[in-house]
Design an enzyme around this catalytic site. Structure first.
Site, PDB file in Angstrom:
ATOM      1  CG  PHE A  34      -1.834   1.158   1.332  1.00 10.07           C
ATOM      2  CD1 PHE A  34      -3.085   1.106   0.752  1.00 10.07           C
ATOM      3  CD2 PHE A  34      -1.454   2.324   1.995  1.00 10.07           C
ATOM      4  CE1 PHE A  34      -3.951   2.192   0.825  1.00 10.07           C
ATOM      5  CE2 PHE A  34      -2.304   3.413   2.065  1.00 10.07           C
ATOM      6  CZ  PHE A  34      -3.557   3.337   1.478  1.00 10.07           C
ATOM      7  CG  ASP A  35       2.823   2.434   3.545  1.00 10.29           C
ATOM      8  OD1 ASP A  35       1.800   3.137   3.537  1.00 10.29           O
ATOM      9  OD2 ASP A  35       3.217   1.829   4.556  1.00 10.29           O
ATOM     10  CB  SER A  80     -33.151  16.235  17.397  1.00  9.16           C
ATOM     11  OG  SER A  80     -34.292  16.943  17.771  1.00  9.16           O
ATOM     12  CG  LEU A  81     -33.986  10.861  15.541  1.00  5.93           C
ATOM     13  CD1 LEU A  81     -33.133   9.623  15.745  1.00  5.93           C
ATOM     14  CD2 LEU A  81     -34.994  10.618  14.419  1.00  5.93           C
ATOM     15  CD  GLU A 110     -31.141   3.425  11.027  1.00  6.19           C
ATOM     16  OE1 GLU A 110     -30.354   4.381  10.968  1.00  6.19           O
ATOM     17  OE2 GLU A 110     -31.803   3.017  10.050  1.00  6.19           O
ATOM     18  CE  LYS A 112     -30.556   9.209  19.382  1.00  2.69           C
ATOM     19  NZ  LYS A 112     -29.417   9.976  19.826  1.00  2.69           N
ATOM     20  CG  ASP A 114     -23.439   8.784  22.720  1.00  6.60           C
ATOM     21  OD1 ASP A 114     -23.850   9.886  22.309  1.00  6.60           O
ATOM     22  OD2 ASP A 114     -23.201   8.548  23.917  1.00  6.60           O
ATOM     23  NE  ARG A 133     -28.958  18.432  15.134  1.00  5.90           N
ATOM     24  CZ  ARG A 133     -29.531  19.284  15.972  1.00  5.90           C
ATOM     25  NH1 ARG A 133     -28.779  20.014  16.766  1.00  5.90           N
ATOM     26  NH2 ARG A 133     -30.829  19.432  16.011  1.00  5.90           N
ATOM     27  CD  GLU A 170     -24.034  10.596  15.701  1.00  2.61           C
ATOM     28  OE1 GLU A 170     -24.751  10.997  14.759  1.00  2.61           O
ATOM     29  OE2 GLU A 170     -24.140  11.016  16.863  1.00  2.61           O
ATOM     30  CE1 TYR A 222     -27.791   9.836  11.094  1.00  2.33           C
ATOM     31  CE2 TYR A 222     -26.116   8.577  12.255  1.00  2.33           C
ATOM     32  CZ  TYR A 222     -26.776   9.771  12.021  1.00  2.33           C
ATOM     33  OH  TYR A 222     -26.402  10.887  12.700  1.00  2.33           O
ATOM     34  CE  LYS A 285     -33.063   6.638  10.828  1.00  2.98           C
ATOM     35  NZ  LYS A 285     -31.726   6.667  10.233  1.00  2.98           N
ATOM     36  CE  LYS A 309     -30.917   9.286  24.721  1.00  5.03           C
ATOM     37  NZ  LYS A 309     -30.537  10.563  24.258  1.00  5.03           N
ATOM     38  CB  CYS A 403      -9.078  23.623  55.620  1.00 11.96           C
ATOM     39  SG  CYS A 403      -8.008  22.478  54.741  1.00 11.96           S
ATOM     40  CB  CYS A 406      -4.609  23.323  57.587  1.00 15.98           C
ATOM     41  SG  CYS A 406      -5.525  24.533  56.630  1.00 15.98           S
ATOM     42  CB  CYS A 421      -8.253  25.609  52.373  1.00 21.54           C
ATOM     43  SG  CYS A 421      -6.950  25.897  53.590  1.00 21.54           S
ATOM     44  CB  CYS A 427      -3.307  24.017  53.607  1.00 21.73           C
ATOM     45  SG  CYS A 427      -4.534  22.715  53.478  1.00 21.73           S
TER      46      CYS A 427
HETATM   47  S1  IVH Z   1     -31.584   9.641  11.881  1.00 17.82           S
HETATM   48  C1  IVH Z   1     -34.169  13.375  10.805  1.00 17.82           C
HETATM   49  N1  IVH Z   1     -30.238   7.545  12.686  1.00 17.82           N
HETATM   50  O1  IVH Z   1     -29.149  11.108  16.785  1.00 17.82           O
HETATM   51  C2  IVH Z   1     -33.495  12.366  11.640  1.00 17.82           C
HETATM   52  N2  IVH Z   1     -29.801   9.611  13.778  1.00 17.82           N
HETATM   53  O2  IVH Z   1     -31.421  12.653  18.016  1.00 17.82           O
HETATM   54  C3  IVH Z   1     -32.113  12.126  11.229  1.00 17.82           C
HETATM   55  N3  IVH Z   1     -28.043   9.488  15.483  1.00 17.82           N
HETATM   56  O3  IVH Z   1     -28.705  14.175  15.202  1.00 17.82           O
HETATM   57  C4  IVH Z   1     -31.342  11.338  12.194  1.00 17.82           C
HETATM   58  N4  IVH Z   1     -27.583   7.343  15.228  1.00 17.82           N
HETATM   59  O4  IVH Z   1     -26.695  12.643  15.396  1.00 17.82           O
HETATM   60  C5  IVH Z   1     -30.451   8.860  12.873  1.00 17.82           C
HETATM   61  N5  IVH Z   1     -29.088   5.596  13.225  1.00 17.82           N
HETATM   62  C6  IVH Z   1     -29.296   6.907  13.409  1.00 17.82           C
HETATM   63  C7  IVH Z   1     -28.581   7.653  14.365  1.00 17.82           C
HETATM   64  C8  IVH Z   1     -28.872   9.008  14.531  1.00 17.82           C
HETATM   65  C9  IVH Z   1     -27.269   8.454  15.888  1.00 17.82           C
HETATM   66  C10 IVH Z   1     -27.973  10.841  16.067  1.00 17.82           C
HETATM   67  C11 IVH Z   1     -27.854  11.930  15.066  1.00 17.82           C
HETATM   68  C12 IVH Z   1     -29.043  12.823  15.263  1.00 17.82           C
HETATM   69  C13 IVH Z   1     -29.481  12.461  16.623  1.00 17.82           C
HETATM   70  C14 IVH Z   1     -30.986  12.632  16.711  1.00 17.82           C
END
Ligand code: IVH
Length: 666
Positions: A34-35, A80-81, A110, A112, A114, A133, A170, A222, A285, A309, A403, A406, A421, A427
């Site tokens: 590769f290199d 957001s969701l 799927e 989520k 983090d 975002r 993500e 995603y 979804k 969650k 403290c 002391c 303190c 101290c």
């Molecule tokens: S769908 C319109 N799918 O969760 C909705 N979000 O609370 C688009 N996240 O801002 C988001 N895993 O940063 C979606 N499988 C997943 C996810 C995901 C993590 C995060 C994402 C989003 C936040 C929503």
């Protein structure tokens, strides 16, 4: 073969190998090969600059630092969701969706992830722009950093991608990389990241793509947006994205009934712990894009998707007592000492209560049953009290007024939650804390004295402030328990060597409240020497970059204390650097054209300083070892993988001293 053809061929091969290595985890060529190909491409591109392409695999890490981020408006706002916290709530959402659509919808389950979300635009199969975002409407253009993440394709594979589309995913820092990064930060005395999410978003905001590359970020995708998408279901679109080179989680599953949804939740509630990256829940979804369109959005989130969650891992345990610990700046931290309890695989005995305000908010009483949580964080925290279990007549735990070490009455810092303190010079835990800080790696780096030794030397009455370190006597140390001639000699040598430590680090080592490493260095180079620094008033100090009124006042207060001035005088007499050195390493061409990889931790300069030194001497710092690397500048704790790679490629690994010798001017 013409260069233009060979370049195209090499780019295609290298993109494919990258994808196999970083996305599929199944390389088909050796690192060496590769290199080798990368080096060939690099040579051809240098020889034919008109054929260069910013998305060539050679440009994964651009050489230039990004200067601030440009704000870009999202084409589709990043919403957001809606959150749910139980199987029942998810089931209710499924039923609501079903009645809105009039049929039972096929769903996609799927993970989520983090981390921190990213939106990337591709045109004609090429990455155009990557945006964070931000506030949902507009975010930062972080394209240079995203290009440094090797699992994200810059040029797509296969076919069938729309002319223009957006893909969202993500950015995550895998647990393994998170642990490695924090271990490294601990050694360097840098603040630790609380969890992989903070580490990922912090990394994305650094202005240095080579640092992004070094930290090992990854990305899962995603959500595909745009016109002319390849399929009319979310699931099939994501499978297409996988064929184009994106990392799409294998966990993504089509679910055809509430039972399947429940089974998916039950499975992943446990199985997620085996995943290499942090997840904080699941996402469901509606699969059909047409149904998604029919369901639409509320002001904040889509009706066609919902998050479930995971419950953070928590444990209930009894409070034994609250102790109050004194830091080197005199700040008192309340700590809950607990009946040992098992939490996510480790036994927890202590958890910080942070400060008086947090303790009051929790309203902790003696012998209370406390909930401890460890949601991906390193330090467990007390999140709640089981008030039902409270013993009758139990008293509220009060913050101490004096403290604990002391006995001095505590003072509250104006505008802050901290109690302090004020007996800084008398101290014991503060003095020992300052000695510990003074000898630390990034400060005076005195080998042989650690936290434990500092305490012993203080307790035995051998040192009672930082300046006493310079009159340590080898025969006295030798007489101490656990110390032999060898360890005593090591300490004395460490003390001697520390006299060469640059002035900026000396200022940091003094433990002036609010003066951290960066501030200390800025103050040192702005003032030039200790006499100027000691004579400056708050107003003049404020003119220094990064110094605000609080820091300025703290510096003035520190030097107005006669005891501190005396310590500084004694340090000066001992021979410490009390002025910035005339720069002996600047502006040569000793490293002209050299590509250098830095690895490990160093004694004489920080990594950032070495980066600057390399650049000022005409060299180029690179984040990863390849055929192009001229040598590796290695400090302590160089990663074994890097060492192995350098060895494999026959690249010289040189130590700090040799390196400084290379650039020294005679
Ligand atoms: S769908 C319109 N799918 O969760 C909705 N979000 O609370 C688009 N996240 O801002 C988001 N895993 O940063 C979606 N499988 C997943 C996810 C995901 C993590 C995060 C994402 C989003 C936040 C929503």
């Amino acid at each position: 073969m013409q260069p233009v053809e060979r370049i195209a061929q090499l780019r295609e091969m290298l993109n494919k190998y990258n994808h196999e290595y970083y996305v599929l985890n199944s390389p088909t060529v050796s690192d060496r090969e590769f290199d080798y190909l990368m080096a060939e491409l690099d040579t051809l591109e240098r020889e034919n600059p008109e054929l260069d392409d910013p998305l060539s695999p050679t440009h994964r890490v651009g050489s230039d630092l990004t200067k601030g981020f440009v704000q870009v408006r999202h084409i589709y706002p990043m919403l957001s969701l809606g959150n749910t916290y139980s199987v029942d709530e998810v089931d209710e959402w499924v039923k609501r969706t079903q009645s809105a659509l009039g049929t039972e919808p096929v769903l996609v389950g799927e993970m989520k992830f983090d981390g921190t979300s990213i939106s990337i635009i591709y045109e004609h199969g090429r990455m155009v722009r990557a945006v964070t975002r931000g506030d949902g409407e507009k975010g930062d253009d972080v394209t240079a950093n995203i290009k440094a993440i090797r699992s994200i394709p810059m040029v797509l594979q296969g076919s069938g991608w729309p002319e223009t589309f957006e893909i969202r995913g993500e950015i995550v820092l895998p647990w393994k990389e998170f642990d490695r990064l924090n271990a490294e930060r601990e050694v360097n005395g840098e603040p630790l990241f609380a969890n992989p999410r903070n580490a990922a978003s912090g990394t994305l905001k650094t202005q240095d793509p080579s640092e992004v590359s070094r930290r090992g970020l990854d990305a899962y995708f995603y959500y595909l947006l745009g016109e002319d998408l390849p399929a009319d279901t979310h699931y099939d679109n994501m499978q297409a994205a996988r064929c184009w080179g994106f990392k799409v989680s294998d966990a993504m599953t089509r679910l055809r009934s509430i039972d399947e949804v429940d089974a998916f939740i039950n499975h992943w509630d446990k199985a997620r712990k085996e995943l290499p990256v942090a997840t904080d829940g699941l996402v469901f979804k509606v699969d059909s894009l047409r149904s998604q369109l029919n369901l639409g959005f509320t002001a904040k989130s889509p009706r066609w998707a919902v998050a479930y969650k995971f419950a953070a891992e928590r444990a209930l345990t009894a409070l034994r007592f609250v102790s109050f610990e004194v830091g080197r700046m005199g700040i008192i931290t309340p700590v809950a000492n607990l009946e040992p309890v098992l939490l996510s695989g480790t036994v927890v005995k202590r958890a910080s209560l942070h400060n008086d305000d947090i303790m009051r908010a929790l309203d902790i009483h003696e012998h209370d049953m406390l909930y401890v949580e460890k949601g991906g964080e390193i330090i467990p925290k007390i999140v709640d009290v089981d008030t039902q279990a409270r013993q009758t007549g139990a008293d509220r735990v009060k913050f101490v007024g004096h403290c604990p070490a002391c006995g001095t009455p505590l003072q509250r810092v104006e505008g802050e939650a901290a109690w302090v303190c004020p007996n800084h010079s008398g101290c014991p835990p503060q003095i020992v804390g300052r000695i510990e800080h003074f000898v630390g790696r990034r400060m005076m780096n005195i080998d042989g004295i650690g936290a434990e030794t500092a305490r012993v030397l203080y307790d035995e009455g051998i040192i009672s402030d930082i300046a006493d370190i310079y009159s340590l006597d080898i025969s006295r140390i030798e007489t101490l328990d656990r110390f032999g001639r060898k360890s005593a000699e090591r300490i004395i040598k460490g003390v001697e060597d520390s006299k060469a430590v640059p002035f900026g680090r000396v200022v940091y080592a003094l433990s002036i409240p609010y003066v951290g490493e960066t501030t200390a260095k800025k103050v040192a180079s702005a003032c030039g020497d200790i006499d100027t620094l000691m004579s400056m008033d708050a107003e003049r100090l404020c003119a220094i970059e990064d110094v605000g009124p609080r820091i300025a006042e703290s510096i003035v207060e520190y030097f107005s204390d006669e005891r501190n001035r005396r310590i500084v005088e004694r340090l000066r007499e001992a021979g410490l650097q009390m002025a910035v050195e005339a720069d002996s390493t600047s502006d040569g061409d000793a490293l002209a054209g050299k590509v250098i990889v830095i690895s490990g931790t160093f004694n004489s300069h920080s990594r950032d300083e070495y980066k600057q030194i390399i650049e000022r001497n005409g060299g180029k710092n690179s984040g990863s070892i390849s055929g192009k690397t001229d040598f590796v500048l290695a400090g302590d704790n160089m990663g074994p993988a890097k060492l192995e790679k350098a060895r494999k490629l026959g690249i010289p690994v040189i130590d700090e001293e040799t390196f400084l010798g290379m650039i020294a001017k005679d």
